[in-house]
Scaffold this active site. Structure first.
Site, PDB file in Angstrom:
ATOM      1  N   THR A   7       0.808  -1.265   0.193  1.00  0.00           N
ATOM      2  CA  THR A   7       0.069   0.133   0.021  1.00  0.00           C
ATOM      3  C   THR A   7       0.812   1.327   0.040  1.00  0.00           C
ATOM      4  OG1 THR A   7      -1.957  -0.859   0.879  1.00  0.00           O
ATOM      5  CG2 THR A   7      -1.570   1.480   1.467  1.00  0.00           C
ATOM      6  N   THR A  64       5.471  11.054   7.477  1.00  0.00           N
ATOM      7  CA  THR A  64       5.583  10.979   9.183  1.00  0.00           C
ATOM      8  C   THR A  64       7.161  11.436   9.533  1.00  0.00           C
ATOM      9  OG1 THR A  64       5.856   9.539  10.820  1.00  0.00           O
ATOM     10  CG2 THR A  64       6.096   8.367   8.546  1.00  0.00           C
ATOM     11  N   ASP A  65       7.233  11.673  10.805  1.00  0.00           N
ATOM     12  CA  ASP A  65       8.537  12.125  11.327  1.00  0.00           C
ATOM     13  C   ASP A  65       9.340  10.689  11.541  1.00  0.00           C
ATOM     14  OD1 ASP A  65       7.207  10.991  13.557  1.00  0.00           O
ATOM     15  OD2 ASP A  65       7.848  12.568  14.826  1.00  0.00           O
ATOM     16  N   GLU A  66       8.791   9.394  11.418  1.00  0.00           N
ATOM     17  CA  GLU A  66       9.453   8.192  11.690  1.00  0.00           C
ATOM     18  C   GLU A  66      10.516   7.961  10.656  1.00  0.00           C
ATOM     19  OE1 GLU A  66       7.121   5.040  13.384  1.00  0.00           O
ATOM     20  OE2 GLU A  66       5.399   6.693  14.036  1.00  0.00           O
ATOM     21  N   TYR A 112       7.103  -0.049   8.793  1.00  0.00           N
ATOM     22  CA  TYR A 112       6.143   1.116   8.655  1.00  0.00           C
ATOM     23  C   TYR A 112       6.990   2.287   8.160  1.00  0.00           C
ATOM     24  CZ  TYR A 112       3.657   5.340   9.579  1.00  0.00           C
ATOM     25  OH  TYR A 112       3.013   6.528   9.475  1.00  0.00           O
ATOM     26  N   ALA A 139      10.051   2.498   6.967  1.00  0.00           N
ATOM     27  CA  ALA A 139      10.655   2.369   5.947  1.00  0.00           C
ATOM     28  C   ALA A 139       9.774   2.357   4.789  1.00  0.00           C
ATOM     29  CB  ALA A 139      11.561   0.874   5.901  1.00  0.00           C
ATOM     30  N   LYS A 144       7.193   4.215   4.545  1.00  0.00           N
ATOM     31  CA  LYS A 144       6.957   5.678   4.278  1.00  0.00           C
ATOM     32  C   LYS A 144       8.155   6.699   3.742  1.00  0.00           C
ATOM     33  CE  LYS A 144       3.595   7.625   5.005  1.00  0.00           C
ATOM     34  NZ  LYS A 144       2.394   8.105   4.542  1.00  0.00           N
ATOM     35  N   LEU A 168      -1.837   4.434  20.967  1.00  0.00           N
ATOM     36  CA  LEU A 168      -1.719   4.605  22.391  1.00  0.00           C
ATOM     37  C   LEU A 168      -2.895   5.191  23.087  1.00  0.00           C
ATOM     38  CD1 LEU A 168       0.394   4.253  25.057  1.00  0.00           C
ATOM     39  CD2 LEU A 168       1.175   6.449  24.422  1.00  0.00           C
TER      40      LEU A 168
HETATM   41  P1  NAD Z   1      -5.453   5.534   9.433  1.00  0.00           P
HETATM   42  O1  NAD Z   1      -4.796   4.154   9.657  1.00  0.00           O
HETATM   43  O2  NAD Z   1      -6.228   5.925  10.639  1.00  0.00           O
HETATM   44  O3  NAD Z   1      -6.113   5.741   7.938  1.00  0.00           O
HETATM   45  C1  NAD Z   1      -5.655   5.071   6.835  1.00  0.00           C
HETATM   46  C2  NAD Z   1      -6.688   5.061   5.891  1.00  0.00           C
HETATM   47  O4  NAD Z   1      -6.411   4.773   4.599  1.00  0.00           O
HETATM   48  C3  NAD Z   1      -7.967   4.416   6.227  1.00  0.00           C
HETATM   49  O5  NAD Z   1      -9.263   4.869   6.139  1.00  0.00           O
HETATM   50  C4  NAD Z   1      -7.934   3.209   5.458  1.00  0.00           C
HETATM   51  O6  NAD Z   1      -9.158   2.698   4.923  1.00  0.00           O
HETATM   52  C5  NAD Z   1      -7.084   3.831   4.095  1.00  0.00           C
HETATM   53  N1  NAD Z   1      -6.424   2.955   3.152  1.00  0.00           N
HETATM   54  C6  NAD Z   1      -5.326   2.099   3.764  1.00  0.00           C
HETATM   55  N2  NAD Z   1      -4.927   1.255   2.800  1.00  0.00           N
HETATM   56  C7  NAD Z   1      -5.459   1.792   1.676  1.00  0.00           C
HETATM   57  C8  NAD Z   1      -5.322   1.406   0.343  1.00  0.00           C
HETATM   58  N3  NAD Z   1      -4.675   0.303  -0.188  1.00  0.00           N
HETATM   59  N4  NAD Z   1      -6.118   1.841  -0.709  1.00  0.00           N
HETATM   60  C9  NAD Z   1      -6.998   2.961  -0.351  1.00  0.00           C
HETATM   61  N5  NAD Z   1      -7.252   3.352   1.177  1.00  0.00           N
HETATM   62  C10 NAD Z   1      -6.228   2.696   1.959  1.00  0.00           C
HETATM   63  O7  NAD Z   1      -4.110   6.384   9.413  1.00  0.00           O
HETATM   64  P2  NAD Z   1      -3.751   7.797   9.745  1.00  0.00           P
HETATM   65  O8  NAD Z   1      -3.195   7.915  11.318  1.00  0.00           O
HETATM   66  O9  NAD Z   1      -5.095   8.689   9.501  1.00  0.00           O
HETATM   67  O10 NAD Z   1      -2.588   8.217   8.671  1.00  0.00           O
HETATM   68  C11 NAD Z   1      -3.103   8.933   7.437  1.00  0.00           C
HETATM   69  C12 NAD Z   1      -1.651   9.319   7.071  1.00  0.00           C
HETATM   70  O11 NAD Z   1      -0.762  10.272   7.687  1.00  0.00           O
HETATM   71  C13 NAD Z   1      -0.746   8.127   6.683  1.00  0.00           C
HETATM   72  O12 NAD Z   1      -0.180   8.338   5.268  1.00  0.00           O
HETATM   73  C14 NAD Z   1       0.401   8.183   7.784  1.00  0.00           C
HETATM   74  O13 NAD Z   1       1.551   7.701   7.467  1.00  0.00           O
HETATM   75  C15 NAD Z   1       0.354   9.706   8.208  1.00  0.00           C
HETATM   76  N6  NAD Z   1       0.672  10.047   9.384  1.00  0.00           N
HETATM   77  C16 NAD Z   1       0.120   9.604  10.509  1.00  0.00           C
HETATM   78  C17 NAD Z   1       0.667   9.967  11.695  1.00  0.00           C
HETATM   79  C18 NAD Z   1      -0.309   9.643  13.206  1.00  0.00           C
HETATM   80  O14 NAD Z   1       0.336   9.936  13.993  1.00  0.00           O
HETATM   81  N7  NAD Z   1      -1.217   8.831  12.842  1.00  0.00           N
HETATM   82  C19 NAD Z   1       1.536  10.996  11.915  1.00  0.00           C
HETATM   83  C20 NAD Z   1       2.271  11.448  10.905  1.00  0.00           C
HETATM   84  C21 NAD Z   1       1.769  11.056   9.679  1.00  0.00           C
HETATM   85  P1  TYD Z   2       1.571   4.465  18.888  1.00  0.00           P
HETATM   86  O1  TYD Z   2       0.329   5.458  19.219  1.00  0.00           O
HETATM   87  O2  TYD Z   2       1.573   3.031  18.358  1.00  0.00           O
HETATM   88  O3  TYD Z   2       2.608   5.415  17.902  1.00  0.00           O
HETATM   89  P2  TYD Z   2       4.093   5.417  17.252  1.00  0.00           P
HETATM   90  O4  TYD Z   2       4.614   4.147  17.318  1.00  0.00           O
HETATM   91  O5  TYD Z   2       3.878   5.663  15.752  1.00  0.00           O
HETATM   92  O6  TYD Z   2       4.766   6.489  17.884  1.00  0.00           O
HETATM   93  O7  TYD Z   2       2.690   4.390  20.104  1.00  0.00           O
HETATM   94  C1  TYD Z   2       3.148   5.564  20.881  1.00  0.00           C
HETATM   95  C2  TYD Z   2       4.072   5.140  21.917  1.00  0.00           C
HETATM   96  O8  TYD Z   2       3.322   4.294  22.808  1.00  0.00           O
HETATM   97  C3  TYD Z   2       5.143   4.301  21.309  1.00  0.00           C
HETATM   98  O9  TYD Z   2       6.431   4.473  21.935  1.00  0.00           O
HETATM   99  C4  TYD Z   2       4.844   2.645  21.645  1.00  0.00           C
HETATM  100  C5  TYD Z   2       4.031   3.093  22.788  1.00  0.00           C
HETATM  101  N1  TYD Z   2       2.862   2.058  23.108  1.00  0.00           N
HETATM  102  C6  TYD Z   2       2.658   1.485  24.500  1.00  0.00           C
HETATM  103  O10 TYD Z   2       3.652   1.597  25.264  1.00  0.00           O
HETATM  104  N2  TYD Z   2       1.810   0.384  24.563  1.00  0.00           N
HETATM  105  C7  TYD Z   2       0.919   0.194  23.532  1.00  0.00           C
HETATM  106  O11 TYD Z   2      -0.030  -0.651  23.635  1.00  0.00           O
HETATM  107  C8  TYD Z   2       0.978   1.216  22.130  1.00  0.00           C
HETATM  108  C9  TYD Z   2      -0.060   0.803  21.320  1.00  0.00           C
HETATM  109  C10 TYD Z   2       1.929   2.178  22.021  1.00  0.00           C
END
Ligand code: NAD
Ligand code: TYD
Length: 348
Positions: A101, A131-133, A156, A158, A160, A196
């Site tokens: 994906t 993402t910052d990751e 993940y 890698a 991105k 989390l």
């Molecule tokens: P999410 O997992 O909540 O939502 C992802 C959405 O993409 C879902 O609605 C899913 O149905 C859709 N999707 C997944 N695979 C698909 C495919 N093959 N075709 C079409 N749709 C598909 O994710 P999120 O947390 O809202 O993140 C959105 C974007 O922001 C991502 O690109 C993520 O890498 C980036 N991002 C997220 C965070 C965070 O903290 N959540 C931080 C920085 C960047």
């Molecule tokens: P997460 O929300 O999965 O975001 P990311 O891994 O992208 O930063 O996790 C945030 C932090 O919390 C991360 O250091 C992992 C930790 N974590 C737990 O300690 N327990 C949990 O059940 C989850 C989901 C995350």
């Protein structure tokens, strides 16, 4: 009238971006393309689902023919690409879903966009949300800036990082106009309870243990999701082509400190005796390859486009908890069925 494609608009961040654009830009036609995986939920967009400038399209970015036909049909002037597999823990168990994906899906969108506009890119933009990751893990000091070398550590991250590189290569090779933003951890309404904050709110509500990975001394920078959506709006309209913008909350917390704040707010809101929720904290096996610290320097975005977060973490967290407590049905719906299997595999 402009046609704008937002991918992943039924997910957490995407649903906030879709809502903002549909309400703020009546002269745009907003197409929300989403495969509705476990993380996608049409309830997230229910309030704007009948707007005349909004169309939902169910489809998968992995499907090349479908994507090419969709671009030919609607001739999208702009793309804001958020669709992705987004949870690090799932990338450790199923890396291929992320590769397919996040990398191939992004390439399919880029190819369709290029095929449509390559003779004249005037006024067109491909915005890749990242993402910052991708920058890897920091020690005790330092911040990620836009020029920090990529060093992704999880499948993940890698996937991105790879998609970011591919977007930039299309800019260089085909002159495809793009912007990229790399954001820190988001929190807020509609986040799937595998991450989390919503997971822990859900568990406290149900008096279940709070699984803290390792010693809990991992640091993340947290940003309220509506502030991320506003930053995306600003960058989409005012950002410089081929530029990268870091987005962050200037808001670092160790997991344990964050969890204690969350427990305190939950005790107050649920009218529990102080300390009740914190008793649920349980230290569990650490995540494989767990990144120690992320911290974003969002100075460029602030200096060049005037963006800054609108809420403090305490305010944002309080609003987030209120949303989950008021939307129990949403939480019950997403935690029935497949979620139970995921939770069992992950935590039991
Ligand atoms: P999410 O997992 O909540 O939502 C992802 C959405 O993409 C879902 O609605 C899913 O149905 C859709 N999707 C997944 N695979 C698909 C495919 N093959 N075709 C079409 N749709 C598909 O994710 P999120 O947390 O809202 O993140 C959105 C974007 O922001 C991502 O690109 C993520 O890498 C980036 N991002 C997220 C965070 C965070 O903290 N959540 C931080 C920085 C960047
Ligand atoms: P997460 O929300 O999965 O975001 P990311 O891994 O992208 O930063 O996790 C945030 C932090 O919390 C991360 O250091 C992992 C930790 N974590 C737990 O300690 N327990 C949990 O059940 C989850 C989901 C995350």
């Amino acid at each position: 009238m402009k046609n704008i494609l937002i991918t992943g608009g039924a997910g957490f961040i995407g649903s906030h971006v879709v809502r903002l654009f549909v309400n703020k830009y009546p002269n745009y036609q907003i197409y929300n393309l989403d495969a509705l995986t476990y993380a996608g939920n049409l309830e997230n967009n229910i309030d704007i689902s009948k707007a005349s400038n909004y169309t939902f399209v169910k489809g998968n970015i992995k499907d090349i023919d479908f994507i090419n036909n969709l671009f030919k049909k609607h001739r999208f002037d702009g793309v804001i690409h958020l669709a992705a597999e987004s949870h690090v823990d799932r990338s450790i168990t199923n890396p291929n879903d992320f590769i397919e994906t996040n990398i191939l899906g992004t390439a399919n969108l880029l190819n369709a966009f290029r095929d449509l506009w390559q003779d004249n890119y005037e006024g067109k933009l491909f915005y890749h949300v990242s993402t910052d990751e991708v920058y890897g893990s920091l020690g005790k000091t330092g911040l990620f800036v836009e020029t920090t070398p990529y060093d992704p550590q999880s499948p993940y991250a890698a996937s991105k990082a790879s998609s970011d590189h591919i977007v930039r290569s299309y800019g260089n090779t085909y002159k495809l106009p793009f912007v990229i933003s790399n954001c820190s951890n988001n929190y807020g309404a509609n986040q799937f309870p595998e991450k989390l904050i919503p997971l822990f709110i859900h568990n406290i509500r149900n008096r279940k243990s709070l699984p803290v990975y390792g010693d809990g001394n991992y640091t993340r920078d947290w940003l309220f999701v509506e502030d991320h959506a506003m930053a995306i709006d600003l960058i989409f309209h005012k950002g410089k082509i081929e530029e990268t913008y870091n987005i962050g909350g200037f808001n670092e917390w160790t997991n344990l400190n964050l969890i204690h704040l969350l427990c305190k707010q939950m005790d107050e809101k649920l009218k529990l005796q102080e300390g009740t929720s914190a008793k649920l904290i349980t230290f569990v096996k650490d995540r494989a390859g767990h990144d120690k610290r992320y911290a974003i320097d969002a100075t460029k975005l602030n200096r060049e486009l005037g963006w800054k977060p609108s809420v403090t973490f305490e305010e944002g967290l309080s609003k987030t908890i209120d949303w989950y407590l008021e939307n129990e049905e949403w939480l019950n719906n997403v935690t029935s069925g497949a979620y139970k299997d995921y939770y069992k595999k992950m935590y039991d």
